[in-house]
Design an enzyme around this catalytic site. Structure first.
Site, PDB file in Angstrom:
ATOM      1  N   TYR A   1      26.634  -4.005  -3.320  1.00 42.91           N
ATOM      2  CA  TYR A   1      27.797  -3.844  -2.442  1.00 42.91           C
ATOM      3  C   TYR A   1      29.095  -4.123  -3.197  1.00 42.91           C
ATOM      4  O   TYR A   1      30.080  -3.384  -3.071  1.00 42.91           O
ATOM      5  CB  TYR A   1      27.696  -4.762  -1.217  1.00 42.91           C
TER       6      TYR A   1
ATOM      7  N   ARG B   1      35.174   1.962  -5.211  1.00 43.48           N
ATOM      8  CA  ARG B   1      36.032   2.423  -4.107  1.00 43.48           C
ATOM      9  C   ARG B   1      37.470   1.968  -4.328  1.00 43.48           C
ATOM     10  O   ARG B   1      38.414   2.754  -4.181  1.00 43.48           O
ATOM     11  CB  ARG B   1      35.487   1.882  -2.784  1.00 43.48           C
TER      12      ARG B   1
ATOM     13  N   TYR C   1      40.496 -10.594   0.756  1.00 43.93           N
ATOM     14  CA  TYR C   1      39.410 -11.557   0.560  1.00 43.93           C
ATOM     15  C   TYR C   1      39.553 -12.192  -0.820  1.00 43.93           C
ATOM     16  O   TYR C   1      39.871 -11.498  -1.805  1.00 43.93           O
ATOM     17  CB  TYR C   1      38.038 -10.869   0.606  1.00 43.93           C
TER      18      TYR C   1
ATOM     19  N   ARG D   1      40.795  -3.138   9.507  1.00 45.84           N
ATOM     20  CA  ARG D   1      39.939  -3.565  10.627  1.00 45.84           C
ATOM     21  C   ARG D   1      39.867  -2.499  11.707  1.00 45.84           C
ATOM     22  O   ARG D   1      38.896  -2.436  12.458  1.00 45.84           O
ATOM     23  CB  ARG D   1      40.446  -4.878  11.210  1.00 45.84           C
TER      24      ARG D   1
ATOM     25  N   GLU E   1      26.009  -6.215  12.536  1.00 47.25           N
ATOM     26  CA  GLU E   1      27.382  -5.713  12.417  1.00 47.25           C
ATOM     27  C   GLU E   1      27.545  -4.648  13.493  1.00 47.25           C
ATOM     28  O   GLU E   1      26.624  -3.872  13.741  1.00 47.25           O
ATOM     29  CB  GLU E   1      27.582  -5.118  11.015  1.00 47.25           C
TER      30      GLU E   1
END
Ligand code: 3EB
Length: 315
Positions: free
Chosen positions: A134, A141, A194, A207, A302
């Site tokens: 991940y 990305r 983060y 979000r 999730e």
């Protein structure tokens, strides 16, 4: 004139008709992607746990399809739907290739605003070369967005990134001609902020995005600030996740009563019925339940949502 996301029984897919940009199915053995004559289809290798349903993306007006290398595109007056599969072993290389292709095509076709992107990374929690797959994907990305001059606070789509059982990376997306509004969650540190402990490059997503009356709420989990909460407690993780969904919906000008579609990723299928029963008491909307690994090993579920709100001028 708007995009109309829908959840339909697989048995109804043969009678879809016109005005469809894309169909996403689940439960296949491998990944199957095509631009048929009328729309783009993608079949993803992750088990569907509830009813056998598919995601259908409808729009008004004519749809034309186009193949651009690995990228399958469906184009209407206002929206672009696309799917792309990358087979690179290295998720960073796959992520960079996929996002470079998506941003390039979306701009070229006149739909520069990415509203929503779904990412499926095989063995998403596996560590390869000292980096979780991940986190490696996030690096690719991020680098692709950076190379295209994306602003972290204004240009990032809503997203999800979860596992799948074959392939390397499969991504599909919706983009629009008209700009969308990026929304963040006051209960959470923005993912692009983060701290470094979560990986060398932060996850590049918002979000939520708001486009007209549609609110695309990203995959949402039991995270407060930047920390995962309620390790090992699926009920408490669900309740925290619903608090986050509620907050993002509110900031986006919607409520949980406005949710029109849910997708629930469950790490352990034995938790599914418990989650479905508890969630149904809080949000009454059609839902797709999938068995998938989540991008932090301690997260048990999730949830993503699409809401339809009143159009107002303030967002
Ligand atoms: C989180 O809030 C949980 O990397 O695209 C949710 C939605 C998550 C999207 C992504 C990751 C992504 O950090 C994980």
């Amino acid at each position: 004139m708007e995009l109309r996301p829908d959840i339909v029984p697989v048995s109804a897919l043969a009678a879809l008709g016109d005005g469809v940009l894309g169909v996403v199915r689940f439960g296949s053995r491998g990944i199957a992607q095509s631009e048929l004559t009328h729309h783009v289809t993608l079949s993803l290798p992750l088990p569907i746990l509830g009813d056998d349903v598919a995601e259908v993306w409808r729009c008004d007006g004519a749809v034309r399809v186009q193949q651009d290398g690995a990228l399958s595109l469906a184009i209407s007056d206002e929206y672009l739907f696309g799917a792309i599969v990358a087979n690179d072993d290295d998720p960073a290389a796959a992520g960079q290739r996929v996002y470079d292709a998506i941003v390039t095509a979306a701009r070229r076709e006149g739909f520069p605003n990415l509203l929503r992107v779904w990412n499926h990374v095989r063995d998403i929690n596996a560590i390869e070369g000292e980096l979780e797959r991940y986190r490696s994907f996030c690096r690719g990305r991020h680098d692709a967005f950076a190379s295209h001059g994306y602003g972290l606070r204004a240009d990032l789509p809503a997203a999800s990134a979860v596992g799948m059982n074959a392939g390397s990376l499969a991504t599909y997306f919706v983009a629009s001609r008209i700009a969308a509004e990026q929304v963040e969650n006051p209960r959470q540190v923005s993912a692009y902020d983060y701290p470094r402990e979560y990986g060398p490059r932060s996850p590049s997503f918002s979000r939520a995005t708001v486009s007209g009356s549609l609110v695309f709420i990203s995959g949402t989990a039991s995270i407060v600030g930047h920390e995962s909460r309620h390790h090992g407690d699926v009920d408490a993780q669900l309740d925290e996740t619903i608090e986050n969904l509620d907050k993002v919906a509110t900031v986006s000008g919607a409520t949980l009563a406005d949710v029109i579609a849910l997708k629930v990723y469950v790490r352990d299928r034995s938790d599914c019925e418990r989650i479905a029963a508890r969630l149904a008491k809080r949000i009454a909307a059609p839902a797709i339940y999938l068995e998938a690994d989540i991008c932090r090993a301690e997260l048990l579920l999730e949830i993503e949502a699409i809401a339809r709100r009143e159009r107002t001028a303030d967002l």
